[in-house]
Write a protein that holds these residues in place. Structure first.
Motif, PDB file in Angstrom:
ATOM      1  N   ASP A 158       0.841  -1.291   0.047  1.00  0.00           N
ATOM      2  CA  ASP A 158      -0.017  -0.069   0.113  1.00  0.00           C
ATOM      3  C   ASP A 158       1.019   1.287   0.059  1.00  0.00           C
ATOM      4  OD1 ASP A 158      -1.604   2.105   0.555  1.00  0.00           O
ATOM      5  OD2 ASP A 158      -2.832   1.036   2.010  1.00  0.00           O
ATOM      6  N   ASN A 159       0.980   1.864  -1.313  1.00  0.00           N
ATOM      7  CA  ASN A 159       2.143   2.813  -1.376  1.00  0.00           C
ATOM      8  C   ASN A 159       1.531   4.060  -0.742  1.00  0.00           C
ATOM      9  OD1 ASN A 159       4.724   2.197  -3.111  1.00  0.00           O
ATOM     10  ND2 ASN A 159       2.757   1.040  -4.227  1.00  0.00           N
ATOM     11  N   ILE A 160       0.213   4.542  -0.648  1.00  0.00           N
ATOM     12  CA  ILE A 160      -0.185   5.558   0.203  1.00  0.00           C
ATOM     13  C   ILE A 160       0.041   5.432   1.570  1.00  0.00           C
ATOM     14  CG2 ILE A 160      -2.427   6.763   0.711  1.00  0.00           C
ATOM     15  CD1 ILE A 160      -3.607   5.927  -1.997  1.00  0.00           C
ATOM     16  N   SER A 161      -0.286   4.431   2.245  1.00  0.00           N
ATOM     17  CA  SER A 161       0.088   4.416   3.693  1.00  0.00           C
ATOM     18  C   SER A 161       1.169   4.030   4.071  1.00  0.00           C
ATOM     19  CB  SER A 161      -0.799   3.375   4.273  1.00  0.00           C
ATOM     20  OG  SER A 161      -0.170   2.142   3.728  1.00  0.00           O
ATOM     21  N   SER A 162       2.287   3.470   3.227  1.00  0.00           N
ATOM     22  CA  SER A 162       3.618   3.753   3.398  1.00  0.00           C
ATOM     23  C   SER A 162       4.250   4.923   3.332  1.00  0.00           C
ATOM     24  CB  SER A 162       4.280   2.738   2.257  1.00  0.00           C
ATOM     25  OG  SER A 162       3.821   1.553   2.338  1.00  0.00           O
ATOM     26  N   ALA A 163       3.924   5.908   2.529  1.00  0.00           N
ATOM     27  CA  ALA A 163       4.279   7.264   2.270  1.00  0.00           C
ATOM     28  C   ALA A 163       3.847   8.126   3.441  1.00  0.00           C
ATOM     29  CB  ALA A 163       3.968   7.942   0.755  1.00  0.00           C
ATOM     30  N   ARG A 164       2.597   7.897   3.792  1.00  0.00           N
ATOM     31  CA  ARG A 164       2.199   8.590   5.145  1.00  0.00           C
ATOM     32  C   ARG A 164       2.992   8.183   6.197  1.00  0.00           C
ATOM     33  NH1 ARG A 164      -2.874   6.907   4.439  1.00  0.00           N
ATOM     34  NH2 ARG A 164      -3.066   5.567   6.239  1.00  0.00           N
ATOM     35  N   LYS A 165       3.265   6.958   6.449  1.00  0.00           N
ATOM     36  CA  LYS A 165       4.179   6.410   7.522  1.00  0.00           C
ATOM     37  C   LYS A 165       5.732   7.195   7.687  1.00  0.00           C
ATOM     38  CE  LYS A 165       4.039   2.019   7.773  1.00  0.00           C
ATOM     39  NZ  LYS A 165       4.366   0.638   7.550  1.00  0.00           N
ATOM     40  N   ALA A 166       6.249   7.137   6.426  1.00  0.00           N
ATOM     41  CA  ALA A 166       7.424   7.736   6.521  1.00  0.00           C
ATOM     42  C   ALA A 166       7.405   9.245   6.821  1.00  0.00           C
ATOM     43  CB  ALA A 166       7.968   7.604   4.947  1.00  0.00           C
ATOM     44  N   THR A 167       6.398  10.119   6.237  1.00  0.00           N
ATOM     45  CA  THR A 167       6.301  11.401   6.390  1.00  0.00           C
ATOM     46  C   THR A 167       5.837  11.753   7.884  1.00  0.00           C
ATOM     47  OG1 THR A 167       5.326  11.633   4.055  1.00  0.00           O
ATOM     48  CG2 THR A 167       5.371  13.582   5.628  1.00  0.00           C
ATOM     49  N   GLU A 168       4.965  11.016   8.537  1.00  0.00           N
ATOM     50  CA  GLU A 168       4.532  11.017   9.719  1.00  0.00           C
ATOM     51  C   GLU A 168       5.834  10.631  10.803  1.00  0.00           C
ATOM     52  OE1 GLU A 168       1.207   8.467  10.087  1.00  0.00           O
ATOM     53  OE2 GLU A 168      -0.115   9.805   9.965  1.00  0.00           O
ATOM     54  N   HIS A 169       6.810   9.904  10.291  1.00  0.00           N
ATOM     55  CA  HIS A 169       7.842   9.496  11.275  1.00  0.00           C
ATOM     56  C   HIS A 169       9.104  10.964  11.344  1.00  0.00           C
ATOM     57  CE1 HIS A 169      11.361   7.778  12.928  1.00  0.00           C
ATOM     58  NE2 HIS A 169      12.029   8.400  11.995  1.00  0.00           N
ATOM     59  N   LEU A 170       8.866  11.894  10.328  1.00  0.00           N
ATOM     60  CA  LEU A 170       9.594  13.219  10.372  1.00  0.00           C
ATOM     61  C   LEU A 170       8.916  14.173  11.159  1.00  0.00           C
ATOM     62  CD1 LEU A 170      10.876  13.096   6.568  1.00  0.00           C
ATOM     63  CD2 LEU A 170      12.174  12.857   8.397  1.00  0.00           C
ATOM     64  N   ILE A 171       7.542  13.924  10.775  1.00  0.00           N
ATOM     65  CA  ILE A 171       6.687  15.182  11.789  1.00  0.00           C
ATOM     66  C   ILE A 171       6.820  14.882  13.319  1.00  0.00           C
ATOM     67  CG2 ILE A 171       4.327  15.562  12.372  1.00  0.00           C
ATOM     68  CD1 ILE A 171       3.689  15.122   9.381  1.00  0.00           C
ATOM     69  N   ARG A 172       7.051  13.696  13.434  1.00  0.00           N
ATOM     70  CA  ARG A 172       6.942  13.157  15.121  1.00  0.00           C
ATOM     71  C   ARG A 172       8.330  13.629  15.563  1.00  0.00           C
ATOM     72  NH1 ARG A 172       4.654   8.074  13.537  1.00  0.00           N
ATOM     73  NH2 ARG A 172       6.481   7.257  13.594  1.00  0.00           N
ATOM     74  N   LEU A 173       9.307  13.510  14.775  1.00  0.00           N
ATOM     75  CA  LEU A 173      10.741  14.197  15.127  1.00  0.00           C
ATOM     76  C   LEU A 173      10.649  15.907  15.034  1.00  0.00           C
ATOM     77  CD1 LEU A 173      13.059  11.625  12.959  1.00  0.00           C
ATOM     78  CD2 LEU A 173      12.693  11.695  15.362  1.00  0.00           C
ATOM     79  N   GLY A 174       9.508  16.241  14.985  1.00  0.00           N
ATOM     80  CA  GLY A 174       9.428  17.867  15.110  1.00  0.00           C
ATOM     81  C   GLY A 174       9.557  18.660  13.697  1.00  0.00           C
ATOM     82  N   VAL A 324      14.234   2.448  10.583  1.00  0.00           N
ATOM     83  CA  VAL A 324      14.997   3.645  11.206  1.00  0.00           C
ATOM     84  C   VAL A 324      16.521   3.466  11.349  1.00  0.00           C
ATOM     85  CG1 VAL A 324      14.943   5.371  13.040  1.00  0.00           C
ATOM     86  CG2 VAL A 324      12.901   4.221  12.349  1.00  0.00           C
ATOM     87  N   ARG A 325      17.021   4.322  10.676  1.00  0.00           N
ATOM     88  CA  ARG A 325      18.324   4.246  10.683  1.00  0.00           C
ATOM     89  C   ARG A 325      19.041   5.660  10.975  1.00  0.00           C
ATOM     90  NH1 ARG A 325      18.101   0.907   5.816  1.00  0.00           N
ATOM     91  NH2 ARG A 325      17.990  -1.126   6.437  1.00  0.00           N
ATOM     92  N   ASP A 326      20.403   5.951  10.477  1.00  0.00           N
ATOM     93  CA  ASP A 326      21.033   7.298  10.970  1.00  0.00           C
ATOM     94  C   ASP A 326      20.619   8.427  10.122  1.00  0.00           C
ATOM     95  OD1 ASP A 326      22.344   5.454  12.751  1.00  0.00           O
ATOM     96  OD2 ASP A 326      23.878   5.237  11.388  1.00  0.00           O
ATOM     97  N   SER A 327      19.815   8.343   9.171  1.00  0.00           N
ATOM     98  CA  SER A 327      19.844   9.414   8.098  1.00  0.00           C
ATOM     99  C   SER A 327      18.664  10.614   8.639  1.00  0.00           C
ATOM    100  CB  SER A 327      19.528   9.248   6.874  1.00  0.00           C
ATOM    101  OG  SER A 327      18.183   8.505   6.585  1.00  0.00           O
ATOM    102  N   CYS A 328      17.982  10.077   9.768  1.00  0.00           N
ATOM    103  CA  CYS A 328      16.941  10.831  10.237  1.00  0.00           C
ATOM    104  C   CYS A 328      16.835  10.854  12.000  1.00  0.00           C
ATOM    105  CB  CYS A 328      15.650  10.978   9.700  1.00  0.00           C
ATOM    106  SG  CYS A 328      14.620   9.278  10.111  1.00  0.00           S
ATOM    107  N   GLY A 329      17.059   9.743  12.449  1.00  0.00           N
ATOM    108  CA  GLY A 329      17.192   9.698  13.763  1.00  0.00           C
ATOM    109  C   GLY A 329      15.961   9.273  14.163  1.00  0.00           C
ATOM    110  N   GLY A 330      15.766   9.074  15.577  1.00  0.00           N
ATOM    111  CA  GLY A 330      14.516   8.797  16.270  1.00  0.00           C
ATOM    112  C   GLY A 330      14.023   7.336  16.037  1.00  0.00           C
ATOM    113  N   SER A 331      13.002   6.863  16.887  1.00  0.00           N
ATOM    114  CA  SER A 331      12.352   5.557  16.665  1.00  0.00           C
ATOM    115  C   SER A 331      11.226   5.413  15.971  1.00  0.00           C
ATOM    116  CB  SER A 331      12.490   4.871  18.002  1.00  0.00           C
ATOM    117  OG  SER A 331      11.449   5.899  18.840  1.00  0.00           O
TER     118      SER A 331
END
Length: 332
Positions: A158-174, A324-331
């Motif tokens: 599901d490419n839509i939910s996957s992209a949403r997940k990736a973007t939300e990870h960055l949002i959670r990091l502030g 999650v690896r080193d290019s953006c940090g966070g869990s």
């Protein structure tokens, strides 16, 4: 009367294997051959003469059409396809369209010529009506890319939910100034991933800035070039979500070229989890697609179609995960 499917079921093999035993073809172990012959005797199976003639027309070869053979994503999908194909005595031929829909149509015309028994398309950029017409006559499976509103068996995430997940990870990091490097907009995967990006922004009340969305072509070079444009903005992004890993790696190179640091100055997330994602420095946070499993499932479905079976449902959506690896940090 017993059918070839009854023999296959009794011997716990595919109908293609039974067919090879009947023709005394290779690629069958002695143990399997004996099991099939015993099932034939037990069921008193009488092969249909016309059917055996038609089976001689089978090539035991399938064609896999990819949009870009240089893209490392497809190598693992191909391995999954070939693993299942070899297990069932099929050979795999490869066609590279070089992202050209006209070449895609040319490959599609191989089926009426009976040069292969079926096709798996890892690209779906030709006219929907043409693909559907051919799929009604010949075994065809779509994988990775798909056609909207079609009954052709399709394997993807599901490419839509996957992209949403990736973007939300960055949002959670502030992050709130999040750029998106899309793929070409004539490809449905690019549109889906862009849609997921927009959904994540909307759900977190972040205004979408058109200047932060730049179209690439899934190559390292395009990721590098469009990121340079983003970094030249009066208010550059603090994070970038790229629609594939190659563009993400190009983005990291561009940030470094401008004297920035990843993830300290700009966080980066990719998509696919190709092998380079874990080797590159900094290692890349990304959406991991089950590439090998996509290939396996696609070939399993194609074999069912070749053998005259019904695949049941038409959409097969496999799970993805955020790595999650080193290019953006966070869990995660």
């Amino acid at each position: 009367m017993a059918s070839i499917k009854d023999v296959a079921k009794r011997a716990n093999v595919s109908t293609a294997t039974v067919s090879r035993v009947l023709r005394n073809a290779g690629n069958v172990t002695e143990e399997t051959r004996q099991r099939v012959l015993e099932a034939i005797e037990e069921l008193n199976y009488q092969p249909n003469v016309l059917g055996r003639y038609l089976r001689r027309m089978e090539t035991e070869t399938v064609l896999v059409v990819v949009p870009d053979i240089t893209n490392p994503f497809f190598s693992k999908v191909l391995r999954g396809i070939e693993a299942v194909a070899l297990e069932h005595g099929y050979q795999v031929l490869l066609g590279d369209t070089q992202n050209d829909a006209r070449l895609e149509e040319q490959y599609l015309n191989v089926l009426p010529q009976r040069q292969v028994d079926g096709m798996i398309f890892l690209t779906a950029r030709i006219r929907k009506e043409l693909m559907e017409e051919m799929a009604r006559q010949f075994p065809i499976v779509l994988a990775c890319e798909y056609l909207e509103g079609t009954d052709i068996p399709t394997v993807s995430i599901d490419n839509i939910s996957s992209a949403r997940k990736a973007t939300e990870h960055l949002i959670r990091l502030g992050h709130r100034r999040i750029a998106h490097l899309s793929g070409p907009m004539n490809i449905i995967l690019s549109r889906d991933r862009l849609r997921g990006y927009y959904q994540a922004l909307a759900q977190h009340d972040i205004d979408a800035d058109p200047a932060l969305v730049q179209e690439g072509d899934f190559t390292y070079e395009s990721g590098y070039n469009v990121t340079l444009k983003l970094l030249a903005l009066e208010e550059p992004p603090t994070a970038i979500f790229a629609a594939n890993d190659e563009m993400a790696i190009g983005a990291i190179k561009a940030v470094r070229h401008r004297g920035g640091r990843v993830p300290d100055d700009v966080a980066v997330v990719g998509f696919d989890d190709i092998q380079m994602a874990s080797i590159f420095e900094p290692s890349l946070t990304t959406i991991a697609q089950p590439m090998f499993e996509i290939g396996q499932k696609a070939m399993e479905l194609l074999l069912q179609l070749i053998e005259g079976g019904n695949v049941g449902r038409r959409q097969f959506v496999l799970p993805d995960r955020l790595v999650v690896r080193d290019s953006c940090g966070g869990s995660a």
